[in-house]
Design an enzyme around this catalytic site. Structure first.
Site, PDB file in Angstrom:
ATOM      1  N   ARG A 168       0.747  -1.020   0.057  1.00  0.00           N
ATOM      2  CA  ARG A 168      -0.020  -0.039   0.031  1.00  0.00           C
ATOM      3  C   ARG A 168       0.875   1.277   0.066  1.00  0.00           C
ATOM      4  NH1 ARG A 168      -4.918  -1.360   4.164  1.00  0.00           N
ATOM      5  NH2 ARG A 168      -5.828  -3.311   3.130  1.00  0.00           N
TER       6      ARG A 168
ATOM      7  N   ASP B 238     -14.711   8.540  10.912  1.00  0.00           N
ATOM      8  CA  ASP B 238     -13.679   7.570  10.561  1.00  0.00           C
ATOM      9  C   ASP B 238     -12.187   8.300  10.817  1.00  0.00           C
ATOM     10  OD1 ASP B 238     -13.899   4.793   8.968  1.00  0.00           O
ATOM     11  OD2 ASP B 238     -12.027   5.948   8.935  1.00  0.00           O
TER      12      ASP B 238
END
Length: 292
Positions: free
Chosen positions: A49, A161
Site C-alpha cells: 500500500r 472515521d
C-alpha cells in the site's frame, strides 16, 4: 546487521522492501496514534500500500521514506496519509442485515415510545467507523422508509472515521453498481440516482434528500474525548474492535456508551459481542447492547 538484512531482501526478487525494523517503527506509530495493531504478518500488506505513496512523494526507496517520516520532521505532515494507507476499510450496504431489521422492528419504536411526550422527536444515529458511508446511508434508507410510513419523527446521521480518504467518498456518496446490490429494489428506486451515460463500470449516487441528513467528520477513536452529542440514540461500531487490543477496546466502548442517551443502543460486529461487565449496558440481541 540491518544493512545485511536489507540487501538480502533486495536480492530475493530484485525489488526494494520495507525492512522489519522500519515496519516495527510504523506499526508502533500506528498503534499509538490510531489504536490499530499491525502484527508482523501485515508487513507485506503495508509495503504494497505504501508503494503508491512513495511515488507521490517521488521517493525511490522505503528507506528514504522512513528517513523522511522518522528523521527529517516529516511525521506531522505524513501521519494522515500513513493512516489512510494502513487503514482497512471494509464496508457494505446492509451488512449484517438483522441489525437493520431490529432497528426497524424494535429499536426505533421503543426509542420513540420513550419520547412520546415530544412532538416530532429527532433521532440521532452515529456510524462510529463509517468508512465510505455505506453503513450510514443504509441507516438513512431504513429511517427514511419509516418516516414515509408515518413514523412521526426526524433523524440525523453522523459518520466518523480516521481516514480522510474514505470520508471524502462518503460525502460524495457515489458507489459502483456492484456495491449497491444488497440494497432492496424498492429502496434503490427511491434513494439512488444512476448516471445518465452508463460506462463500463456504472456508478450510482445517493439522492440529495438523504445526503442532507448525513454528515461526515474525522475522528480518531483513540482520542480521550469525542466532540459530539451525548444524547445519541443508536451508535454502530461494527467490525472495528478486532483491530484494537483489549485495553483500547474497553476505553473506546466506554467513551461511546457515554454518548448514548439512557435506553440508547450500541451495535457491535457479531465477532465482537463480549465487551466486559463493567460497562452500563445490557445485551438485548446478538451484538446489540442497550444503555441502562
Amino acid at each position: 546487521m540491518a544493512l545485511a538484512m536489507r540487501a538480502l531482501q533486495i536480492e530475493d526478487d530484485g525489488e526494494d522492501h520495507l525492512s522489519h525494523a522500519d515496519f516495527a517503527k510504523i506499526a508502533t506509530l500506528i498503534g499509538n496514534e490510531a489504536g490499530i495493531r499491525l502484527p508482523p504478518a501485515k508487513r507485506l500488506m503495508v509495503e504494497g500500500r505504501l508503494r503508491r505513496r512513495l511515488r507521490a512523494l517521488q521517493l525511490t526507496s522505503f528507506d528514504s521514506y522512513c528517513d523522511y517520516v522518522f528523521r527529517k520532521d516529516g511525521l506531522k505532515q505524513e501521519l494522515p496519509y500513513l493512516i489512510n494507507v494502513v487503514t482497512t476499510n471494509k464496508t457494505d450496504f446492509f451488512r449484517e442485515p438483522e441489525h437493520f431489521e431490529l432497528m426497524r422492528a424494535k429499536m426505533v419504536p421503543e426509542l420513540l415510545q420513550g419520547r412520546a411526550g415530544e412532538r416530532n422527536p429527532l433521532l440521532k444515529v452515529w456510524s462510529a467507523a463509517s468508512s465510505t458511508g455505506a453503513e450510514a446511508y443504509t441507516c438513512a434508507m431504513v429511517l427514511a422508509d419509516m418516516v414515509k410510513e408515518g413514523g412521526g419523527f426526524r433523524f440525523s446521521i453522523l459518520g466518523t472515521d480516521i481516514s480522510t480518504d474514505v470520508l471524502a467518498q462518503g460525502v460524495r456518496a457515489v458507489y459502483p453498481a456492484d456495491q449497491i446490490v444488497p440494497v432492496p429494489q424498492s429502496m434503490q428506486a427511491k434513494y439512488l440516482m444512476w448516471a445518465r451515460k452508463a460506462g463500463v463500470r456504472p456508478d450510482t449516487r445517493i439522492v440529495p434528500e438523504l445526503r442532507r441528513l448525513v454528515q461526515f467528520h474525522r475522528l480518531n477513536l483513540m482520542d480521550e474525548k469525542y466532540p459530539f452529542d451525548r444524547d445519541v440514540d443508536i451508535i454502530l461500531l461494527r467490525n472495528v474492535l478486532i483491530y484494537f487490543d483489549k485495553a483500547d477496546q474497553a476505553k473506546v466502548i466506554n467513551r461511546l456508551v457515554g454518548h448514548l442517551r439512557p435506553g440508547g443502543y450500541l451495535l457491535l460486529g457479531h465477532s465482537e459481542s463480549m465487551i466486559g461487565t463493567s460497562i452500563p449496558v445490557r445485551q438485548v440481541a446478538p451484538a446489540v447492547f442497550q444503555r441502562v
